[in-house]
Write an enzyme that holds these catalytic residues in place. Structure first.
Site, mmCIF file in Angstrom:
data_model
loop_
_atom_site.group_PDB
_atom_site.id
_atom_site.type_symbol
_atom_site.label_atom_id
_atom_site.label_comp_id
_atom_site.label_asym_id
_atom_site.label_seq_id
_atom_site.Cartn_x
_atom_site.Cartn_y
_atom_site.Cartn_z
ATOM 1 N N GLY A 298 0.772 -1.246 0.000
ATOM 2 C CA GLY A 298 0.000 0.000 0.000
ATOM 3 C C GLY A 298 0.804 1.297 0.000
ATOM 4 C CD1 TRP B 131 4.363 2.959 -4.868
ATOM 5 C CD2 TRP B 131 3.473 2.960 -6.924
ATOM 6 N NE1 TRP B 131 5.381 2.814 -5.778
ATOM 7 C CE2 TRP B 131 4.875 2.809 -7.031
ATOM 8 C CE3 TRP B 131 2.700 2.976 -8.090
ATOM 9 C CZ2 TRP B 131 5.517 2.697 -8.274
ATOM 10 C CZ3 TRP B 131 3.336 2.864 -9.330
ATOM 11 C CH2 TRP B 131 4.731 2.732 -9.422
ATOM 12 C CG ASP C 116 -1.776 -6.828 -4.582
ATOM 13 O OD1 ASP C 116 -0.853 -6.029 -4.839
ATOM 14 O OD2 ASP C 116 -1.590 -8.065 -4.469
ATOM 15 C CG ASP D 254 -5.055 -12.347 -11.668
ATOM 16 O OD1 ASP D 254 -4.459 -11.477 -12.326
ATOM 17 O OD2 ASP D 254 -4.762 -13.555 -11.717
ATOM 18 C CG ASP E 179 5.361 -0.893 -7.961
ATOM 19 O OD1 ASP E 179 6.247 -0.993 -8.835
ATOM 20 O OD2 ASP E 179 5.613 -0.846 -6.746
ATOM 21 C CE LYS F 186 7.437 -3.755 -10.326
ATOM 22 N NZ LYS F 186 7.590 -3.759 -8.869
#
Ligand SMILES: C[S@@+](CC[C@H](N)C(=O)[O-])C[C@H]1O[C@@H](n2cnc3c(N)ncnc32)[C@H](O)[C@@H]1O
Length: 194
Positions: free
Chosen positions: A52, A54, A69, A85, A108, A148
């Protein structure tokens, strides 16, 4: 037990001191300073958000956050959490039940690391494409996207896929990324449908 590398890490200790849940929080703080991504009042979608860090930064910057998440995340005030997911279509349905449009989409997410460079790269590319698929369907015109990716052979293809959708686009490595890390962030601003 924390690894030695972590204990010696400047950003690890800074995160502890300032109450951030991850050292990754500094990557978003640094990218936000450089690229001016999040404004007060924005809606931010944080994909691969746990634990958590970010989301904490996004809330501090005055935005409202929907975080996703595959793993659980402890609650944060101002953050609506979805356990899901990002590669599954039903996760986008869950996001849309909360909010249809976002000013900023962040991702991320990291795959489970195998230690094999090419496999980890390709797994991260799959996650980046899944995040982009969600971003394409939820970003407002002019919105920002950060994702990312672990560097490897597909990196130029990914850039070419994302490029037409953004006025400004760049790969960037924030200072808080470990020197040894393969990670790099695609930063896109000024979302448009080509
Ligand atoms: C490096 S952590 C994110 C750290 C976060 N940005 C922070 O500041 O706390 C990567 C996260 O990606 C999540 N993740 C990996 N694959 C995922 C998937 N398919 N869908 C959703 N989350 C995923 C992992 O569970 C993990 O929590």
């Amino acid at each position: 037990m924390r690894r030695k590398k972590d204990r010696q890490d400047y950003y690890y200790w800074q995160a502890k001191k300032l109450g951030y849940r991850s050292r990754a929080a500094f990557k978003l703080l640094q990218m936000n300073k450089t690229f001016k991504l999040i404004k007060e009042g924005d809606w931010v979608l944080d994909l691969g958000a746990s634990p958590g860090g970010w989301s904490q930064v996004a809330v501090e910057l005055g935005s409202k956050v929907v975080a996703v998440d595959i793993n659980p995340m402890k609650p944060i005030e101002g953050v609506t959490f979805i356990k899901g997911d990002i590669t599954k279509p039903e996760t986008l349905d869950e996001i849309r039940k909360i909010r249809e449009e976002f000013d900023v989409v962040l991702c991320d997410a990291s795959p489970k690391i195998t230690g094999k460079w090419t496999i980890d790269h390709l797994l991260s590319v799959d996650l980046a494409r899944a995040a982009f698929n969600i971003a394409k369907q939820t970003l407002v015109r002019g919105g920002c996207f950060v994702v990312k990716i672990f560097q490897g052979e597909e990196i130029q293809n990914i850039f070419n896929e994302f490029k037409p959708f953004f006025r400004f686009r760049k790969f960037h490595s924030p200072k808080a990324s470990r020197k040894s890390s393969a990670e790099i962030y695609f930063v896109g601003k000024g979302f448009r449908k080509p």
